[in-house]
Design a protein around this motif. Structure first.
Motif, PDB file in Angstrom:
ATOM      1  N   GLY A   1       0.818  -1.217   0.000  1.00 17.69           N
ATOM      2  CA  GLY A   1       0.000   0.000   0.000  1.00 17.69           C
ATOM      3  C   GLY A   1       0.844   1.256   0.000  1.00 17.69           C
ATOM      4  N   GLY A   2       1.914   1.260   0.792  1.00 23.29           N
ATOM      5  CA  GLY A   2       2.781   2.429   0.836  1.00 23.29           C
ATOM      6  C   GLY A   2       3.511   2.664  -0.472  1.00 23.29           C
TER       7      GLY A   2
ATOM      8  N   LEU B   1      -4.122  16.750  -2.600  1.00 19.89           N
ATOM      9  CA  LEU B   1      -4.149  15.374  -2.110  1.00 19.89           C
ATOM     10  C   LEU B   1      -5.393  15.172  -1.248  1.00 19.89           C
ATOM     11  CD1 LEU B   1      -0.956  16.636  -1.651  1.00 19.89           C
ATOM     12  CD2 LEU B   1      -0.550  14.184  -1.643  1.00 19.89           C
ATOM     13  N   ASP B   2      -6.254  14.254  -1.668  1.00 24.08           N
ATOM     14  CA  ASP B   2      -7.510  13.985  -0.972  1.00 24.08           C
ATOM     15  C   ASP B   2      -7.361  12.748  -0.098  1.00 24.08           C
ATOM     16  OD1 ASP B   2     -10.107  13.912  -0.114  1.00 24.08           O
ATOM     17  OD2 ASP B   2     -10.958  13.301  -2.026  1.00 24.08           O
ATOM     18  N   GLU B   3      -7.243  12.944   1.224  1.00 19.93           N
ATOM     19  CA  GLU B   3      -7.061  11.847   2.178  1.00 19.93           C
ATOM     20  C   GLU B   3      -6.003  10.864   1.655  1.00 19.93           C
ATOM     21  OE1 GLU B   3      -8.483  11.708   5.073  1.00 19.93           O
ATOM     22  OE2 GLU B   3     -10.415  12.749   5.001  1.00 19.93           O
ATOM     23  N   PRO B   4      -4.787  11.323   1.391  1.00 18.64           N
ATOM     24  CA  PRO B   4      -3.806  10.478   0.698  1.00 18.64           C
ATOM     25  C   PRO B   4      -3.344   9.261   1.482  1.00 18.64           C
ATOM     26  CG  PRO B   4      -2.752  12.449   1.552  1.00 18.64           C
ATOM     27  CD  PRO B   4      -4.233  12.635   1.751  1.00 18.64           C
ATOM     28  N   LEU B   5      -3.483   9.285   2.818  1.00 16.05           N
ATOM     29  CA  LEU B   5      -2.943   8.188   3.624  1.00 16.05           C
ATOM     30  C   LEU B   5      -4.027   7.323   4.266  1.00 16.05           C
ATOM     31  CD1 LEU B   5      -0.108  10.179   5.459  1.00 16.05           C
ATOM     32  CD2 LEU B   5      -0.052   9.083   3.216  1.00 16.05           C
ATOM     33  N   SER B   6      -5.273   7.569   3.936  1.00 13.18           N
ATOM     34  CA  SER B   6      -6.377   6.898   4.632  1.00 13.18           C
ATOM     35  C   SER B   6      -6.402   5.392   4.402  1.00 13.18           C
ATOM     36  CB  SER B   6      -7.717   7.505   4.201  1.00 13.18           C
ATOM     37  OG  SER B   6      -7.924   7.324   2.811  1.00 13.18           O
TER      38      SER B   6
ATOM     39  N   ARG C   1       1.298   4.570   7.696  1.00 14.46           N
ATOM     40  CA  ARG C   1       0.812   5.943   7.601  1.00 14.46           C
ATOM     41  C   ARG C   1       1.758   6.907   8.323  1.00 14.46           C
ATOM     42  NH1 ARG C   1      -4.060   5.001   9.133  1.00 14.46           N
ATOM     43  NH2 ARG C   1      -3.991   5.764  11.274  1.00 14.46           N
ATOM     44  N   ALA C   2       2.248   6.506   9.493  1.00 15.40           N
ATOM     45  CA  ALA C   2       3.160   7.374  10.252  1.00 15.40           C
ATOM     46  C   ALA C   2       4.450   7.634   9.476  1.00 15.40           C
ATOM     47  CB  ALA C   2       3.466   6.741  11.609  1.00 15.40           C
ATOM     48  N   SER C   3       4.982   6.593   8.841  1.00 18.07           N
ATOM     49  CA  SER C   3       6.220   6.777   8.076  1.00 18.07           C
ATOM     50  C   SER C   3       5.976   7.608   6.818  1.00 18.07           C
ATOM     51  CB  SER C   3       6.830   5.420   7.708  1.00 18.07           C
ATOM     52  OG  SER C   3       5.990   4.701   6.827  1.00 18.07           O
ATOM     53  N   MET C   4       4.803   7.438   6.194  1.00 17.57           N
ATOM     54  CA  MET C   4       4.505   8.183   4.978  1.00 17.57           C
ATOM     55  C   MET C   4       4.223   9.661   5.270  1.00 17.57           C
ATOM     56  SD  MET C   4       5.110   6.357   2.428  1.00 17.57           S
ATOM     57  CE  MET C   4       4.598   7.629   1.278  1.00 17.57           C
TER      58      MET C   4
ATOM     59  N   LEU D   1       5.980  11.477   7.301  1.00 18.09           N
ATOM     60  CA  LEU D   1       7.319  12.058   7.240  1.00 18.09           C
ATOM     61  C   LEU D   1       7.826  12.092   5.805  1.00 18.09           C
ATOM     62  CD1 LEU D   1       8.909  10.293  10.349  1.00 18.09           C
ATOM     63  CD2 LEU D   1       7.964  12.600  10.228  1.00 18.09           C
ATOM     64  N   GLU D   2       7.511  11.032   5.047  1.00 14.10           N
ATOM     65  CA  GLU D   2       7.969  10.942   3.665  1.00 14.10           C
ATOM     66  C   GLU D   2       7.343  12.033   2.805  1.00 14.10           C
ATOM     67  OE1 GLU D   2      10.154   8.735   0.603  1.00 14.10           O
ATOM     68  OE2 GLU D   2      10.300   9.036   2.757  1.00 14.10           O
ATOM     69  N   LEU D   3       6.039  12.267   2.981  1.00 11.34           N
ATOM     70  CA  LEU D   3       5.360  13.310   2.208  1.00 11.34           C
ATOM     71  C   LEU D   3       5.968  14.684   2.482  1.00 11.34           C
ATOM     72  CD1 LEU D   3       1.511  12.585   2.232  1.00 11.34           C
ATOM     73  CD2 LEU D   3       3.019  12.761   0.254  1.00 11.34           C
ATOM     74  N   LYS D   4       6.235  14.945   3.743  1.00 14.89           N
ATOM     75  CA  LYS D   4       6.832  16.235   4.107  1.00 14.89           C
ATOM     76  C   LYS D   4       8.214  16.383   3.472  1.00 14.89           C
ATOM     77  CE  LYS D   4       6.797  20.074   6.568  1.00 14.89           C
ATOM     78  NZ  LYS D   4       5.857  21.172   6.269  1.00 14.89           N
ATOM     79  N   ARG D   5       9.016  15.321   3.510  1.00 12.53           N
ATOM     80  CA  ARG D   5      10.341  15.364   2.899  1.00 12.53           C
ATOM     81  C   ARG D   5      10.244  15.587   1.391  1.00 12.53           C
ATOM     82  NH1 ARG D   5      13.514  12.411  -0.105  1.00 12.53           N
ATOM     83  NH2 ARG D   5      12.041  10.666  -0.226  1.00 12.53           N
ATOM     84  N   LEU D   6       9.358  14.860   0.750  1.00  9.29           N
ATOM     85  CA  LEU D   6       9.208  14.977  -0.693  1.00  9.29           C
ATOM     86  C   LEU D   6       8.729  16.363  -1.097  1.00  9.29           C
ATOM     87  CD1 LEU D   6       7.622  11.525  -1.588  1.00  9.29           C
ATOM     88  CD2 LEU D   6       9.869  12.361  -2.269  1.00  9.29           C
ATOM     89  N   GLN D   7       7.830  16.918  -0.308  1.00 10.98           N
ATOM     90  CA  GLN D   7       7.308  18.252  -0.633  1.00 10.98           C
ATOM     91  C   GLN D   7       8.426  19.281  -0.644  1.00 10.98           C
ATOM     92  OE1 GLN D   7       6.629  20.984   1.857  1.00 10.98           O
ATOM     93  NE2 GLN D   7       5.802  22.310   0.264  1.00 10.98           N
ATOM     94  N   HIS D   8       9.333  19.194   0.326  1.00 11.41           N
ATOM     95  CA  HIS D   8      10.466  20.119   0.355  1.00 11.41           C
ATOM     96  C   HIS D   8      11.427  19.843  -0.792  1.00 11.41           C
ATOM     97  CE1 HIS D   8       9.677  22.420   3.917  1.00 11.41           C
ATOM     98  NE2 HIS D   8       9.512  21.345   4.660  1.00 11.41           N
ATOM     99  N   GLU D   9      11.620  18.559  -1.100  1.00 10.07           N
ATOM    100  CA  GLU D   9      12.602  18.181  -2.118  1.00 10.07           C
ATOM    101  C   GLU D   9      12.162  18.594  -3.520  1.00 10.07           C
ATOM    102  OE1 GLU D   9      14.905  14.092  -3.411  1.00 10.07           O
ATOM    103  OE2 GLU D   9      14.499  14.515  -1.296  1.00 10.07           O
TER     104      GLU D   9
END
Length: 361
Positions: free
Chosen positions: A139-140, A160-165, A172-175, A177-185
């Motif tokens: 899923g991830g 993004l509409d409920e992207p981790l639901s 979900r917890a790891s993603m 952090l991943e989404l935040k990192r990717l957004q900056h990158e």
């Protein structure tokens, strides 16, 4: 916001039959900002997202990106891309083919498509999975493919509409952090819709809290938590002890408890709620303070424990947070001291005005 916003929503009103889904909502979102639309089901957050994307047409108002009126553009021409809850991946295509699909539809050359797909596959960490199909992914991993497909077109704005639901709690917890990192990158503006306040608090630079189609408050996660504009925001953002009473000089006079001091004063003599976060409630030896209670339950949550304390005269138990495992047990007598508190209008009056003021702050 100090600079011109990337996205401006001005007085947007959406109506479905006799139901008003959005009541003249206005907000600004900055360039490279991670912005969250937060609220319970039916509050209007998805309607607003779909209006930005072009899948809904508001009854009135304006939506602009870089000063251009989006409502005059068809959805496929807007500098916006949307990632859906279901991910909507093509099951017969590989990871790289799924990602390349949008670029192929635009008629880009093979070399440019290959370069951009390889670039984004590397960014989302799917290099070793590029030849797999969605059914062969977790899923991830499917979530990363959908994200890569959205960002490869380099939109000005990613919705993004409920992207981790659809993910389990650990993934979900790891993603988050991943989404935040990717957004900056990748340097895009992300607007995410969620009903999960922990998700919004962990990822967003700012959060717009909606309720019944109205903007209750727009602020940073820290400001929402420390200084909620209404009783609703106080209850929706994190855990809180909500003590109803009447404003007096310096705080809120709570029946059965007395005056609870508050950091922010309200006009005297009005219905109000003292908002006390569990970590701002101190439990002491019962003999050291005038306010006493009895422990009725303890909840160990790993790094901290939540203690539920019954205080005579109060309808609901108070919740206190202590670090680590607590030695308190059911039936223990404890003293209670209040730390930092806020005071908010009990009936939420003025919340919308406070929210709109925050837009231009």
């Amino acid at each position: 916001m100090t600079s011109a916003p990337l996205l401006r929503v001005d007085g947007v009103r959406a109506v479905y039959g006799d139901t008003v889904a959005l009541h003249d909502v206005s907000l600004d979102i900055g360039d490279n900002e991670f912005f969250a639309l937060l609220g319970p089901s039916g509050c209007g957050k998805t309607t607003l997202l779909r209006s930005i994307a072009g899948f809904e047409t508001p009854a009135s108002g304006r939506i602009e990106v870089d000063g251009e009126d989006l409502l005059r553009m068809p959805a496929h021409k807007r500098p916006v891309n949307m990632m859906f809850q279901s991910y909507a991946l093509f099951p017969h295509m590989s990871v790289e083919k799924n990602i390349a699909y949008g670029l192929e539809s635009e008629g880009l050359g093979r070399a440019e498509i290959a370069r951009r797909v390889a670039e984004v596959v590397d960014v989302v960490g799917l290099g070793q999975l590029a030849k797999r199909r969605p059914a062969q992914l977790s899923g991830g991993q499917r979530q990363r493919v959908a994200l890569a497909r959205a960002i490869v077109k380099r939109p000005r704005l990613l919705l993004l509409d409920e992207p981790l639901s659809a993910l389990d709690r650990q993934v979900r917890a790891s993603m988050q952090l991943e989404l935040k990192r990717l957004q900056h990158e990748v340097g895009l503006t992300f607007v995410v819709v969620t009903h999960d306040q922990e998700e919004a608090m962990s990822m967003a630079d700012r959060i717009a809290v909606l309720r019944d189609g109205r903007l209750e408050q727009l602020a940073t996660p820290q400001e929402l938590y420390a200084n909620p504009a209404s009783r609703f925001v106080a209850s929706f953002i994190g855990s809180a002890n909500l003590l109803d009473g009447t404003t007096t000089v310096g705080g809120v006079d709570v029946p059965g408890l007395g005056v609870v001091e508050a950091a922010h004063a309200l006009p005297v003599g009005e219905p109000a709620t003292a908002v006390v976060r569990p970590e701002d409630l101190e439990l002491t030896d019962a003999a050291t303070t005038g306010l006493r209670g009895t422990v009725i339950d303890t909840y160990f949550l790993g790094g901290a424990s939540t203690i539920s304390v019954e205080v005579p005269g109060l309808e609901a138990p108070l919740l206190a947070t202590v670090h680590g495992a607590s030695r308190l047990a059911r039936g223990d007598a404890v003293g209670v001291r209040f730390g930092r508190t806020s005071a908010v209008a009990r009936d939420d009056a003025g919340a919308a005005a406070s929210a709109q003021e925050a837009v231009s702050a």
